[in-house]
Design a protein around this motif. Structure first.
Motif, PDB file in Angstrom:
ATOM      1  N   UNK A 120      -9.467   0.561   6.302  1.00  0.00           N
ATOM      2  CA  UNK A 120      -9.858   1.971   6.373  1.00  0.00           C
ATOM      3  C   UNK A 120     -10.540   2.421   5.091  1.00  0.00           C
ATOM      4  N   UNK A 121      -9.887   2.092   3.974  1.00  0.00           N
ATOM      5  CA  UNK A 121     -10.432   2.556   2.682  1.00  0.00           C
ATOM      6  C   UNK A 121     -11.753   1.879   2.357  1.00  0.00           C
TER       7      UNK A 121
ATOM      8  N   UNK B  20      -5.180  12.083   5.414  1.00  0.00           N
ATOM      9  CA  UNK B  20      -3.912  11.639   4.830  1.00  0.00           C
ATOM     10  C   UNK B  20      -4.167  10.617   3.719  1.00  0.00           C
ATOM     11  N   UNK B  21      -5.075   9.669   3.995  1.00  0.00           N
ATOM     12  CA  UNK B  21      -5.386   8.643   2.983  1.00  0.00           C
ATOM     13  C   UNK B  21      -6.051   9.263   1.748  1.00  0.00           C
TER      14      UNK B  21
ATOM     15  N   UNK C  32      -1.035   5.482  -1.142  1.00  0.00           N
ATOM     16  CA  UNK C  32      -0.391   4.995   0.084  1.00  0.00           C
ATOM     17  C   UNK C  32      -1.004   3.668   0.517  1.00  0.00           C
ATOM     18  N   UNK C  33      -0.144   2.708   0.811  1.00  0.00           N
ATOM     19  CA  UNK C  33      -0.629   1.387   1.191  1.00  0.00           C
ATOM     20  C   UNK C  33       0.177   0.857   2.375  1.00  0.00           C
ATOM     21  N   UNK C  34      -0.508   0.609   3.477  1.00  0.00           N
ATOM     22  CA  UNK C  34       0.169   0.036   4.648  1.00  0.00           C
ATOM     23  C   UNK C  34      -0.514  -1.268   5.044  1.00  0.00           C
ATOM     24  N   UNK C  35      -0.864  -2.044   4.040  1.00  0.00           N
ATOM     25  CA  UNK C  35      -1.441  -3.362   4.295  1.00  0.00           C
ATOM     26  C   UNK C  35      -2.883  -3.332   4.763  1.00  0.00           C
TER      27      UNK C  35
END
Lengths: 275, 167
Positions: B39-40, B23-24, B30-33
């Motif tokens: 993760x990245x 998904x990433x 996409x950014x969820x903090x």
């Protein structure tokens, strides 16, 4: 329920699969050792010219191995070298895996001015390496079996990460217009610091397009075909050629070597034993 | 049975990791903090040859004045890179990267604050590059060059030239 059954079957198959994790991690440790020795003079320059980082109390504990630098770069290099040398000789175990990961992360923190993607990939493998040993055997309450399961997942984790790294790289190129039209290869060929002056080539419009698409297709397809025994060896050979090309034409020695070393995890133990 | 349950839980976590990673990858913005950041950075290294990194590069050309004579222009970082390619010596690779690090730090600081020419990054740069100054250097000229390769065309610009006295 179908998914659970599928998972059970996959887990059992995975536990039965033999892998050369010992060889993979020991070659990785050897790579860290060589990198450490080669970085010695760079570490001295960094100490001399880059302002020291200020760590909080927690940071100081997390980066405790860096305190050895207070006694000189040599102290850090000697201690880490000893840990690596002992780890290469003895059976893969939790203690040396932890120490190597800890020292390697600290080394990377310190060598940040000269780091590249290779160090991120290397430290990721060493992180996963924390769970892959099955030694010392913990005989308490049948924990041994859990050790084996976790270790098998660790090996699978390394394989999945390699596939994801390629897929991410290939997908990013696929969605980038300059890769799709070949301009990225033109750019790389004209980057002063990523093009070997011994191979000055004038790439035509068609050739840059072909090379760009070969790279994109290789990276994306690697993530899929590596899971099929029938195709695995072809893609591993293609990968070795690809990374040797990066080393020779671009000079990214460390990145190329880490990726080539990572392929060892895909080699079945039986095949190596028969050699 | 407990072991099987344990294996199932780990397998499900694993599936989550793969799905979330995919998904990433397909949602690069996409950014969820903190979760996506970690993760990245640590679990999904790459991509490595991104557009901005290969289409723009910076060089530092150095000229030293010894006595009243300006010496020929040199490029220490490039010379070290060429040494790597000629000899295969990995130390030259690290040296070239360190050479580049110092002038990139200055280029970044200058970009943030264009009006300030002499800043801590410049002092650091001069301090480090003193290793490349010949004995008896009175002054140095630092020429910062930007190279862009877009649409199959190469554009080279001199960003700034700084003349600096050496103690």
């Amino acid at each position: 329920m179908g998914l659970i059954n599928q998972i059970d079957v996959s887990v059992k198959r995975m536990l039965l699969e033999d892998s050369r994790k010992e060889l993979f991690f020991k070659v990785l440790y050897l790579f860290v050792l060589i990198k450490l020795w080669l970085s010695w003079s760079t570490l001295e320059l960094i100490i001399e010219f880059v302002p020291a980082r200020v760590y909080s109390l927690v940071g100081l504990v997390l980066h405790a191995p860096l305190q050895l630098l207070n006694f000189g770069v040599g102290a850090f290099v000697v201690v880490f070298s000893l840990i690596l040398l002992i780890s290469i000789v003895v059976h893969l175990n939790y203690i040396s895996a932890f120490l190597i990961f800890w020292f390697s992360v600290c080394l990377s923190k310190f060598l940040f001015p000269v780091l590249n993607g290779a160090d991120l990939v290397l430290n990721l493998f060493l992180l996963i390496g924390l769970v892959t040993p099955t030694f010392p055997v913990l005989k308490l309450r049948g924990i041994t079996e859990y050790q084996k399961v976790i270790s098998a997942f660790g090996v699978l984790f390394v394989k999945v990460e390699i596939a994801l790294i390629y897929f991410l790289s290939g997908y990013d190129k696929l969605i980038t217009p300059s890769w799709r039209n070949g301009n990225a290869i033109f750019s790389v060929a004209n980057l002063d610091y990523f093009s070997n002056p011994n191979f000055s080539m004038q790439l035509s419009g068609i050739s840059v397009l072909v090379v760009a698409w070969l790279v994109i297709l290789f990276e994306i397809s690697f993530a899929f075909f590596i899971w099929f025994k029938k195709f695995r060896n072809y893609w591993l050979i293609a990968g070795v050629v690809f990374h040797l090309g990066i080393i020779v034409f671009m000079g990214l020695l460390d990145f190329g070597l880490v990726m080539i070393i990572s392929y060892l995890i895909f080699l079945p133990a039986k095949k190596l034993d028969s050699n | 049975m407990k072991l099987l349950k344990f294996a199932r839980i780990v397998a499900l976590l694993f599936i989550f990791h793969i799905v979330f990673s995919l998904f990433l990858i397909v949602s690069p913005t996409f950014n969820a903090g903190l979760l996506t950041l970690v993760y990245r950075k640590y679990l999904l290294p790459g991509p490595f040859f991104t557009k901005d990194r290969i289409e723009q590069s910076y060089s530092l050309l150095l000229s030293c004045q010894v006595g009243n004579v300006w010496q020929p222009v040199s490029q220490p970082a490039l010379e070290n890179y060429h040494r790597l390619m000629a000899t295969g010596n990995p130390k030259a690779m690290l040296q070239a990267r360190l050479d580049r690090y110092f002038y990139y730090q200055y280029v970044i600081s200058k970009h943030k604050n264009p009006n300030v020419q002499i800043n801590p990054e410049f002092e650091q740069l001069i301090n480090y590059y003193q290793n490349y100054f010949p004995v008896g250097t009175d002054s140095v000229k630092l020429i910062f060059v930007k190279k862009e390769t877009t649409d199959f065309a190469i554009k080279v610009d001199t960003l700034y030239t700084i003349k600096h006295g050496v103690d």
